[in-house]
Scaffold this motif. Structure first.
Motif, PDB file in Angstrom:
ATOM      1  N   GLU A  78       1.140 -10.812  15.412  1.00 51.39           N
ATOM      2  CA  GLU A  78       1.856 -10.162  14.305  1.00 51.39           C
ATOM      3  C   GLU A  78       1.202  -8.813  14.024  1.00 51.39           C
ATOM      4  O   GLU A  78       0.936  -8.448  12.884  1.00 51.39           O
ATOM      5  CB  GLU A  78       1.845 -11.068  13.064  1.00 51.39           C
ATOM      6  CG  GLU A  78       3.054 -10.915  12.161  1.00 51.39           C
ATOM      7  CD  GLU A  78       4.378 -11.240  12.829  1.00 51.39           C
ATOM      8  OE1 GLU A  78       5.105 -10.279  13.170  1.00 51.39           O
ATOM      9  OE2 GLU A  78       4.683 -12.436  13.010  1.00 51.39           O
ATOM     10  N   GLY A  79       0.967  -8.062  15.105  1.00 52.69           N
ATOM     11  CA  GLY A  79       0.456  -6.710  14.979  1.00 52.69           C
ATOM     12  C   GLY A  79       1.610  -5.719  14.968  1.00 52.69           C
ATOM     13  O   GLY A  79       2.506  -5.793  15.819  1.00 52.69           O
ATOM     14  N   HIS A  80       1.592  -4.798  14.029  1.00 56.17           N
ATOM     15  CA  HIS A  80       2.696  -3.838  13.883  1.00 56.17           C
ATOM     16  C   HIS A  80       2.128  -2.433  13.757  1.00 56.17           C
ATOM     17  O   HIS A  80       1.548  -2.072  12.727  1.00 56.17           O
ATOM     18  CB  HIS A  80       3.549  -4.195  12.666  1.00 56.17           C
ATOM     19  CG  HIS A  80       4.226  -5.529  12.780  1.00 56.17           C
ATOM     20  ND1 HIS A  80       5.478  -5.682  13.331  1.00 56.17           N
ATOM     21  CD2 HIS A  80       3.803  -6.779  12.445  1.00 56.17           C
ATOM     22  CE1 HIS A  80       5.820  -6.967  13.309  1.00 56.17           C
ATOM     23  NE2 HIS A  80       4.810  -7.649  12.782  1.00 56.17           N
ATOM     24  N   ALA A  81       2.302  -1.645  14.818  1.00 57.35           N
ATOM     25  CA  ALA A  81       1.750  -0.297  14.864  1.00 57.35           C
ATOM     26  C   ALA A  81       2.244   0.544  13.691  1.00 57.35           C
ATOM     27  O   ALA A  81       3.448   0.582  13.405  1.00 57.35           O
ATOM     28  CB  ALA A  81       2.120   0.373  16.186  1.00 57.35           C
ATOM     29  N   GLY A  82       1.315   1.202  13.027  1.00 62.16           N
ATOM     30  CA  GLY A  82       1.654   2.110  11.942  1.00 62.16           C
ATOM     31  C   GLY A  82       1.813   1.469  10.583  1.00 62.16           C
ATOM     32  O   GLY A  82       1.950   2.172   9.576  1.00 62.16           O
ATOM     33  N   TYR A  83       1.773   0.143  10.509  1.00 64.51           N
ATOM     34  CA  TYR A  83       2.022  -0.538   9.237  1.00 64.51           C
ATOM     35  C   TYR A  83       0.799  -0.489   8.325  1.00 64.51           C
ATOM     36  O   TYR A  83      -0.334  -0.599   8.778  1.00 64.51           O
ATOM     37  CB  TYR A  83       2.404  -2.002   9.484  1.00 64.51           C
ATOM     38  CG  TYR A  83       3.850  -2.210   9.865  1.00 64.51           C
ATOM     39  CD1 TYR A  83       4.508  -1.345  10.733  1.00 64.51           C
ATOM     40  CD2 TYR A  83       4.563  -3.302   9.384  1.00 64.51           C
ATOM     41  CE1 TYR A  83       5.833  -1.554  11.098  1.00 64.51           C
ATOM     42  CE2 TYR A  83       5.893  -3.522   9.740  1.00 64.51           C
ATOM     43  CZ  TYR A  83       6.516  -2.645  10.597  1.00 64.51           C
ATOM     44  OH  TYR A  83       7.826  -2.856  10.955  1.00 64.51           O
ATOM     45  N   LEU A  84       1.066  -0.345   7.050  1.00 65.33           N
ATOM     46  CA  LEU A  84       0.041  -0.397   6.011  1.00 65.33           C
ATOM     47  C   LEU A  84       0.003  -1.791   5.390  1.00 65.33           C
ATOM     48  O   LEU A  84       1.054  -2.424   5.229  1.00 65.33           O
ATOM     49  CB  LEU A  84       0.320   0.623   4.905  1.00 65.33           C
ATOM     50  CG  LEU A  84      -0.037   2.097   5.135  1.00 65.33           C
ATOM     51  CD1 LEU A  84       0.769   2.716   6.267  1.00 65.33           C
ATOM     52  CD2 LEU A  84       0.159   2.888   3.848  1.00 65.33           C
ATOM     53  N   ALA A  85      -1.178  -2.245   5.038  1.00 68.28           N
ATOM     54  CA  ALA A  85      -1.294  -3.517   4.319  1.00 68.28           C
ATOM     55  C   ALA A  85      -0.487  -3.474   3.027  1.00 68.28           C
ATOM     56  O   ALA A  85       0.181  -4.450   2.650  1.00 68.28           O
ATOM     57  CB  ALA A  85      -2.755  -3.829   4.022  1.00 68.28           C
ATOM     58  N   ILE A  86      -0.535  -2.337   2.348  1.00 64.68           N
ATOM     59  CA  ILE A  86       0.176  -2.187   1.078  1.00 64.68           C
ATOM     60  C   ILE A  86       1.677  -2.360   1.268  1.00 64.68           C
ATOM     61  O   ILE A  86       2.351  -3.034   0.470  1.00 64.68           O
ATOM     62  CB  ILE A  86      -0.158  -0.813   0.455  1.00 64.68           C
ATOM     63  CG1 ILE A  86      -1.608  -0.803  -0.039  1.00 64.68           C
ATOM     64  CG2 ILE A  86       0.803  -0.474  -0.683  1.00 64.68           C
ATOM     65  CD1 ILE A  86      -2.091   0.560  -0.503  1.00 64.68           C
ATOM     66  N   ASP A  87       2.222  -1.781   2.332  1.00 64.05           N
ATOM     67  CA  ASP A  87       3.661  -1.894   2.578  1.00 64.05           C
ATOM     68  C   ASP A  87       4.054  -3.304   3.012  1.00 64.05           C
ATOM     69  O   ASP A  87       5.102  -3.819   2.617  1.00 64.05           O
ATOM     70  CB  ASP A  87       4.091  -0.888   3.639  1.00 64.05           C
ATOM     71  CG  ASP A  87       4.012   0.551   3.146  1.00 64.05           C
ATOM     72  OD1 ASP A  87       3.965   0.740   1.915  1.00 64.05           O
ATOM     73  OD2 ASP A  87       3.976   1.470   3.983  1.00 64.05           O
ATOM     74  N   ILE A  88       3.223  -3.937   3.834  1.00 62.85           N
ATOM     75  CA  ILE A  88       3.504  -5.322   4.244  1.00 62.85           C
ATOM     76  C   ILE A  88       3.571  -6.217   3.017  1.00 62.85           C
ATOM     77  O   ILE A  88       4.457  -7.071   2.891  1.00 62.85           O
ATOM     78  CB  ILE A  88       2.430  -5.822   5.229  1.00 62.85           C
ATOM     79  CG1 ILE A  88       2.502  -5.032   6.548  1.00 62.85           C
ATOM     80  CG2 ILE A  88       2.602  -7.318   5.509  1.00 62.85           C
ATOM     81  CD1 ILE A  88       1.365  -5.346   7.506  1.00 62.85           C
ATOM     82  N   ALA A  89       2.629  -6.006   2.096  1.00 61.01           N
ATOM     83  CA  ALA A  89       2.581  -6.827   0.884  1.00 61.01           C
ATOM     84  C   ALA A  89       3.743  -6.519  -0.050  1.00 61.01           C
ATOM     85  O   ALA A  89       4.459  -7.424  -0.503  1.00 61.01           O
ATOM     86  CB  ALA A  89       1.253  -6.611   0.168  1.00 61.01           C
ATOM     87  N   ASN A  90       3.948  -5.247  -0.348  1.00 57.93           N
ATOM     88  CA  ASN A  90       4.961  -4.863  -1.337  1.00 57.93           C
ATOM     89  C   ASN A  90       6.382  -5.147  -0.876  1.00 57.93           C
ATOM     90  O   ASN A  90       7.274  -5.385  -1.707  1.00 57.93           O
ATOM     91  CB  ASN A  90       4.815  -3.378  -1.689  1.00 57.93           C
ATOM     92  CG  ASN A  90       3.553  -3.089  -2.476  1.00 57.93           C
ATOM     93  OD1 ASN A  90       2.911  -3.998  -3.001  1.00 57.93           O
ATOM     94  ND2 ASN A  90       3.173  -1.821  -2.555  1.00 57.93           N
ATOM     95  N   ASN A  91       6.601  -5.119   0.430  1.00 62.38           N
ATOM     96  CA  ASN A  91       7.930  -5.376   0.972  1.00 62.38           C
ATOM     97  C   ASN A  91       8.129  -6.823   1.413  1.00 62.38           C
ATOM     98  O   ASN A  91       9.160  -7.153   2.016  1.00 62.38           O
ATOM     99  CB  ASN A  91       8.214  -4.430   2.141  1.00 62.38           C
ATOM    100  CG  ASN A  91       8.288  -2.975   1.714  1.00 62.38           C
ATOM    101  OD1 ASN A  91       8.883  -2.656   0.686  1.00 62.38           O
ATOM    102  ND2 ASN A  91       7.682  -2.090   2.488  1.00 62.38           N
ATOM    103  N   ASN A  92       7.132  -7.664   1.129  1.00 66.66           N
ATOM    104  CA  ASN A  92       7.215  -9.108   1.437  1.00 66.66           C
ATOM    105  C   ASN A  92       7.519  -9.386   2.912  1.00 66.66           C
ATOM    106  O   ASN A  92       8.187 -10.367   3.244  1.00 66.66           O
ATOM    107  CB  ASN A  92       8.273  -9.775   0.551  1.00 66.66           C
ATOM    108  CG  ASN A  92       7.905  -9.755  -0.918  1.00 66.66           C
ATOM    109  OD1 ASN A  92       6.762 -10.027  -1.285  1.00 66.66           O
ATOM    110  ND2 ASN A  92       8.859  -9.409  -1.764  1.00 66.66           N
TER     111      ASN A  92
END
Length: 229
Positions: A78-92
């Protein structure tokens, strides 16, 4: 009043224990391009196999196409290039990934892209808390390995600040049923272990795999232990 006790023959107990042991432990490598593109997952998989830990399954919606010096390994992650932890969390985003993969263990290396985008340390830690809550909503006994992230050229002081915040955060958030294990991927990792100032080269991937190994073995053994009656 008559009291009845149910007795399970010893042979049946043995079958139950073996059946539990035969269920693969699902492990989700969670992160950004360091996870998606990194050969550390291949080296970690190979090291686990050589260590006799074969009843495992790497899971995730991404299947890596990275070429590594390992002939046969589980490429799911579940690696996603360019993704931020904040965005993963906030966008569920993690909620759907967990629902599809149903992992028992999460191995998380996140925060590099947050730092590259000048996100405050506390905002990243808050995102980590959200992600952990989502993991536990998926599985109350989730075992969670969280990395102190490897250094990068973006902002080394921010790397240090985040890593310094992770241990006390984990201590406040850990639970007996769902422990958070902090794994230090920063100490001993140098710029010579980076191919481009951000991503690990082969020596870096080897280091990352070796550092994850024992903590992951402990989590696997914990997950595979039969429930005490």
């Amino acid at each position: 009043m008559l009291l009845y006790r149910t007795f399970i023959p010893i042979g049946v107990i043995g079958l139950i224990v073996r059946a539990v042991a035969q269920v693969s432990t699902k492990i989700m490598p969670l992160g950004d391009s360091i996870t998606e593109w990194g050969c550390w997952r291949a080296y970690l998989w190979n090291k686990l196999q050589l260590g006799g830990i074969e009843n495992i399954d790497f899971v995730g919606s991404v299947t890596s196409t990275t070429t590594c010096n390992v002939s046969d390994w589980d490429r799911d992650n579940e690696g996603h290039a360019g993704y931020l932890a904040i965005d993963i969390a906030n966008n569920n985003l993690l909620v759907g990934w967990l629902s599809s993969a149903n992992p028992d263990i999460v191995v998380m290396h996140l925060g590099t892209n947050d730092i590259a985008n000048n996100k405050p340390t506390w905002d990243i830690i808050t995102a980590f808390s959200t992600l952990v809550d989502q993991m536990r909503a998926s599985k109350p006994t989730m075992k969670i390995l969280v990395a102190k992230i490897i250094p990068s050229i973006f902002n080394n002081q921010s790397d240090v600040d985040l890593n310094d915040a992770i241990s006390p955060w984990a201590l406040s958030k850990t639970m007996t049923a769902s422990p958070i294990i902090v794994v230090d991927q920063y100490t001993g990792f140098s710029t010579s272990d980076l191919i481009d100032g951000v991503h690990p080269n082969d020596s870096g991937d080897e280091k990352i795999a070796n550092i994850w190994y024992q903590s992951l073995v402990n989590a696997i053994n914990d997950s595979q232990s039969p429930a005490k009656v």
